[in-house]
Write a protein that holds these residues in place. Structure first.
Motif, PDB file in Angstrom:
ATOM      1  N   ASP A  52       0.821  -1.214   0.000  1.00 23.01           N
ATOM      2  CA  ASP A  52       0.000   0.000   0.000  1.00 23.01           C
ATOM      3  C   ASP A  52       0.854   1.262   0.000  1.00 23.01           C
ATOM      4  OD1 ASP A  52      -2.289  -1.495  -0.023  1.00 23.01           O
ATOM      5  OD2 ASP A  52      -2.687  -1.311   2.128  1.00 23.01           O
ATOM      6  N   PHE A  95       2.539   1.654  -3.391  1.00 22.33           N
ATOM      7  CA  PHE A  95       1.572   2.083  -4.408  1.00 22.33           C
ATOM      8  C   PHE A  95       1.220   3.557  -4.236  1.00 22.33           C
ATOM      9  CE2 PHE A  95      -2.699   2.802  -6.040  1.00 22.33           C
ATOM     10  CZ  PHE A  95      -2.593   2.279  -7.315  1.00 22.33           C
ATOM     11  N   GLU A  96       1.080   3.982  -2.981  1.00 23.63           N
ATOM     12  CA  GLU A  96       0.760   5.389  -2.731  1.00 23.63           C
ATOM     13  C   GLU A  96       1.879   6.303  -3.230  1.00 23.63           C
ATOM     14  OE1 GLU A  96      -0.247   8.302   1.094  1.00 23.63           O
ATOM     15  OE2 GLU A  96      -0.158   6.127   1.350  1.00 23.63           O
ATOM     16  N   TYR A 120       4.239   5.476  -5.627  1.00 24.19           N
ATOM     17  CA  TYR A 120       4.533   5.337  -7.061  1.00 24.19           C
ATOM     18  C   TYR A 120       3.295   4.884  -7.854  1.00 24.19           C
ATOM     19  CZ  TYR A 120       9.380   5.313  -5.347  1.00 24.19           C
ATOM     20  OH  TYR A 120      10.565   5.620  -4.737  1.00 24.19           O
ATOM     21  N   SER A 121       2.148   5.419  -7.514  1.00 20.51           N
ATOM     22  CA  SER A 121       0.909   4.964  -8.149  1.00 20.51           C
ATOM     23  C   SER A 121       0.912   5.184  -9.663  1.00 20.51           C
ATOM     24  CB  SER A 121      -0.298   5.671  -7.534  1.00 20.51           C
ATOM     25  OG  SER A 121      -0.178   7.083  -7.667  1.00 20.51           O
ATOM     26  N   ILE A 131       3.201   2.580 -11.301  1.00 17.31           N
ATOM     27  CA  ILE A 131       2.635   1.233 -11.205  1.00 17.31           C
ATOM     28  C   ILE A 131       1.471   1.068 -12.171  1.00 17.31           C
ATOM     29  CG2 ILE A 131       1.374  -0.356  -9.684  1.00 17.31           C
ATOM     30  CD1 ILE A 131       3.081   0.788  -7.361  1.00 17.31           C
ATOM     31  N   LYS A 132       0.587   2.061 -12.221  1.00 19.71           N
ATOM     32  CA  LYS A 132      -0.575   1.995 -13.113  1.00 19.71           C
ATOM     33  C   LYS A 132      -0.161   1.946 -14.587  1.00 19.71           C
ATOM     34  CE  LYS A 132      -3.824   4.408 -10.067  1.00 19.71           C
ATOM     35  NZ  LYS A 132      -4.620   5.659  -9.873  1.00 19.71           N
TER      36      LYS A 132
END
Length: 237
Positions: free
Chosen positions: A63, A66-67, A69-70, A73-74
């Motif tokens: 989490d 992802f926060e 490097y969102s 990652i997306k």
């Protein structure tokens, strides 16, 4: 006319047993999730209707990464620690599949053991007008399969009347993780549960069928209400 015979004393006994088995089935199902989670190294606990993992450092890492490097990652772009993140995400996904499967597998394995024994010893436990105590124990063990049928029916009915595809059930989330159509697992296991139920009804003495069905409806609904809605949250919060 034997199918219309109603035994009130047997009804009370069976209805009470259905209430108890609703609670036992719910908790043993969650224990299936719990056992797998603990085996995989998670700090797990169960309450009256679900299993939770606590202090999950793996999820916290995913989490937080992802926060941070969102966007990368997306869009599948490179970022510091991407290789480690991808490996941890793959490992976590595998763990979630195993934990999710633990509950339904426990339920279906228990039901299958009971059902197989029921078929093997059916001539000894069922007579023309009576079912032995052992027979009833195997019947209720076999009926663990009814969880699959009940969940499938409720999900399908909810979808028909509301148009919403709830993803709360284990079978639906499993299908999503495995990239299956969401109808697949819950439909197949629900049909298998129906086969088990109708087989049991065909084996029961005719004079006990109406009593058994009535007790199942009353006891199952009462068990659901008493445990999952009314008292379970206070007994096992």
């Amino acid at each position: 006319m034997k199918y219309l015979y109603f035994d009130f004393k047997l009804f009370l006994i069976l209805a009470f047993t259905f209430i108890i088995m609703t609670v036992a089935g719910t908790l043993s199902h969650e224990l299936g999730h719990y056992a797998v989670a603990e085996y995989l190294g998670y700090d797990a606990r169960i309450d009256y209707q679900s299993m939770h993992t606590e202090n999950d450092v793996r999820r916290k890492y995913l989490d937080s990464t992802f926060e941070k490097y969102s966007f990368e990652i997306k869009n599948n772009l490179s970022f510091p620690g991407k290789q480690n993140y991808d490996a941890k995400r793959k490992e976590y996904r595998s763990d979630r599949i195993k934990i999710l499967a633990g509950g339904p597998l426990q339920t279906m394995i228990t039901g299958t053991i009971g059902f197989v024994l029921l078929l093997v010893y059916r001539k000894k436990i069922f007579s023309v007008n009576k079912t032995t105590v052992t027979g009833w124990l195997l019947v209720f063990c076999s009926l663990f399969w009814l969880r699959q049928t009940a969940n499938s029916f409720m999900w399908t009915a909810g979808y028909i009347f509301t148009g919403e595809k709830s993803m709360r059930a284990d079978e639906l989330r499993l299908a999503r993780y495995l990239d299956f159509n969401i109808w697949t697992i819950h439909s197949i296991t629900g049909i298998l549960g129906l086969i088990v139920l109708f087989t049991i009804l065909s084996l029961l003495p005719k004079n006990q069928v109406l009593t058994f069905i009535s007790a199942g409806l009353v006891g199952g609904i009462l068990g659901f209400y008493l445990w999952l809605i009314k008292f379970g949250q206070y007994i096992l919060p």
